[in-house]
Scaffold this active site. Structure first.
Site, short mmCIF file in Angstrom:
data_model
loop_
_atom_site.label_atom_id
_atom_site.label_comp_id
_atom_site.label_asym_id
_atom_site.label_seq_id
_atom_site.Cartn_x
_atom_site.Cartn_y
_atom_site.Cartn_z
N GLN A 1 0.82 -1.20 0.00
CA GLN A 1 0.00 0.00 0.00
C GLN A 1 0.86 1.26 0.00
OE1 GLN A 1 -3.11 0.73 -0.38
NE2 GLN A 1 -3.96 -1.33 -0.47
N TYR B 1 -7.18 -13.26 -2.34
CA TYR B 1 -6.39 -12.15 -2.88
C TYR B 1 -5.49 -11.60 -1.76
CZ TYR B 1 -10.60 -12.32 -5.87
OH TYR B 1 -11.66 -12.72 -6.65
N GLU C 1 -3.55 -16.46 -3.30
CA GLU C 1 -3.05 -15.31 -4.05
C GLU C 1 -2.48 -15.81 -5.37
OE1 GLU C 1 -1.75 -12.26 -5.87
OE2 GLU C 1 -2.82 -11.89 -4.00
N ASP D 1 -9.99 -9.20 -0.76
CA ASP D 1 -9.36 -7.92 -1.11
C ASP D 1 -9.01 -7.96 -2.60
OD1 ASP D 1 -8.14 -5.49 -1.11
OD2 ASP D 1 -6.38 -6.10 0.04
N CYS E 1 -11.27 -1.29 -3.72
CA CYS E 1 -10.58 -0.06 -4.11
C CYS E 1 -11.29 0.66 -5.24
CB CYS E 1 -9.12 -0.36 -4.48
SG CYS E 1 -8.95 -1.50 -5.87
#
Length: 484
Positions: free
Chosen positions: A296, A344, A365, A414, A441
């Site tokens: 991030q 994720y 992932e 996510d 997001c």
């Protein structure tokens, strides 16, 4: 945080007219993507034009930048009637005709969050539909489906600072990762909005001071390393000195060259990141990630997201809020044994605190290197089962089973910007977890995914939105869902 959130290559829009075409516009509400909906002042019911660098309520003179059968776009180049929320742009390079990535820097920071709140409410209404709006509206503090977009703690403190110079810079100096490209003339630059053209940039006001101090845009030190078309990534980790990574356009797939802040080659490929999880009773968490891997970008985002998401997963009462003064750490005796499926999962930002508190996390992932980073970070935790692969319904069904214990109690998603999608959500619902935590997001993807969850029998129990990308149109949303 999934590595697949990396920005896609710039699209090449239909070209603007060879001769500039100007139009005077009455500017209306914000639209998803950093534009406002506008119409010609002499034709209030005429064609909609999506205009950048404007504000609701303004009258602007704009130049058309893109025209096709479906959409017209424009940049405001002269403000005829200004909004009271207009400020001197923080980043001139991102102004009309400039680079992407700072499209709201002409908007006062509180008004940026109002802008994002409107966009979220509009996406919930247009894309999610009445059922989603009704479910969100039923939550405390979200009348009309308008979820407040909260500032990051440091940005809020800067806005409240008595020093006007500090207030003016609120929201700047927060990015620990910056991606640049090299122009044909060998200078550091960025892509023009919706274009493959690289324009030079003269400053990096959104970057943390450690990256600004590198002088990538002005120092001759770096020019000798730059080649046209090269990609530059500057990284300022929370543990250790900054690095500069250079990707050679003529050697696709080759590992980037890594340079120190002094411009010297180094074999250092990893960086250390630390997250303060004191509010969860876990102290300071340490991560090892590839320097060019996903992390991030806002300097406070990892800490804030860990606190919010872990509380959303494990708090006895569902919440999307973070630690408040006087809050007790999570009760490890109560959370131990909670079965968590994390989809994720990226480099393990959430996996580490979740397995520390529950002892049981299955994660999935698609990026093998990110999973390798997570394994390095989590090597002491036997209860973390880290898997590499695409998030598919079959994978969800398989990983959602816990040996001798039944299915997952909580699922965390996510996903990348496009969202999780109908089939994955249906597979999650088939596991029948008591709680789902969705981190989004993109507000359009959030609205679609919420609609799918509602149809699968889940209802939002809490929702919050975070302004993790000040001076851009982006923001992050956390939704907690439970069986209806």
């Amino acid at each position: 945080m999934s590595p697949h959130r990396r920005s896609a290559p710039p699209r090449r829009p239909a070209p603007a007219p060879a001769t500039p075409e100007y139009v005077t516009l009455a500017v209306g509400a914000p639209a998803h993507g950093g534009h406002c909906v506008a119409r010609p002042v002499d034709d209030p019911s005429g064609r909609v034009i999506f205009v950048r660098h404007a504000l609701p309520g303004e009258t602007v003179r704009a130049v058309i930048t893109e025209k096709n059968s479906k959409i017209w776009r424009a940049d405001a180049v002269e403000v005829l009637t200004a909004s009271p929320d207009r400020v001197r742009p923080l980043w001139q390079d991102a102004g009309p005709g400039g680079v992407g990535g700072g499209e709201l820097s002409h908007v006062a920071l509180p008004a940026q969050r109002t802008w994002k709140r409107w966009v979220l409410a509009d996406c919930l209404r247009r894309i999610g539909g009445a059922e989603v709006v009704d479910a969100v509206t039923a939550l405390p503090g979200t009348a009309g489906g308008a979820v407040s977009v909260e500032p990051m703690p440091g940005d809020a403190a800067a806005e409240a600072d008595p020093n006007p110079r500090v207030r003016e810079r609120a929201g700047a100096g927060t990015r620990t990762r910056v991606s640049l490209a090299v122009t044909d003339a060998g200078a550091a630059g960025m892509h023009a909005f919706r274009s493959g053209t690289v324009l030079p940039v003269h400053s990096l006001p959104l970057a943390v001071q450690a990256i600004q101090d590198l002088g990538l845009t002005e120092r001759a030190l770096w020019r000798k390393h730059f080649r046209p078309g090269m990609r530059i990534t500057a990284v300022a980790p929370s543990d250790g000195d900054p690095l500069v990574l250079l990707e050679d356009p003529d050697a696709p797939g080759q590992a980037p060259t890594v340079l120190t802040a002094a411009g010297h080659s180094t074999g250092r490929r990893r960086v250390g990141e630390a997250v303060d999880a004191t509010g969860l009773g876990l102290g300071r968490l340490h991560y090892s990630v590839h320097a060019d891997g996903f992390w991030q970008a806002h300097r406070e985002a990892p800490t804030v997201l860990v606190d919010r998401v872990v509380r959303a997963v494990l708090a006895e009462t569902p919440t999307a809020a973070g630690t408040r003064p006087g809050d007790e750490p999570l009760d490890a005796a109560r959370t131990a044994g909670t079965r968590v499926l994390e989809l994720y999962s990226g480099a393990g930002l959430f996996t580490l605190p979740l397995v520390a508190l529950t002892g049981q996390v299955h994660s999935l992932e698609g990026d093998a290197r990110a999973v390798g980073d997570a394994r390095r970070t989590l090597h002491d935790y036997d209860g973390a089962q880290l898997s590499v692969g695409r998030v598919t319904p079959a994978a969800v069904a398989q990983l959602g089973r816990f040996e001798n214990a039944g299915g997952a109690d909580v699922v965390v998603l996510d996903p990348p910007r496009r969202g999780a999608g109908r089939e994955v959500i249906q597979a999650v619902a088939a596991l029948n977890p008591s709680r789902v935590v969705l981190v989004a997001c993109d507000p359009a993807a959030l609205a679609r995914d919420l609609g799918t969850f509602l149809r699968a029998g889940y209802r939002p129990a809490a929702i919050s939105a975070l302004d993790m990308f000040p001076h851009t149109h982006h923001f992050e949303t956390i939704a907690v869902l439970e069986r209806g």
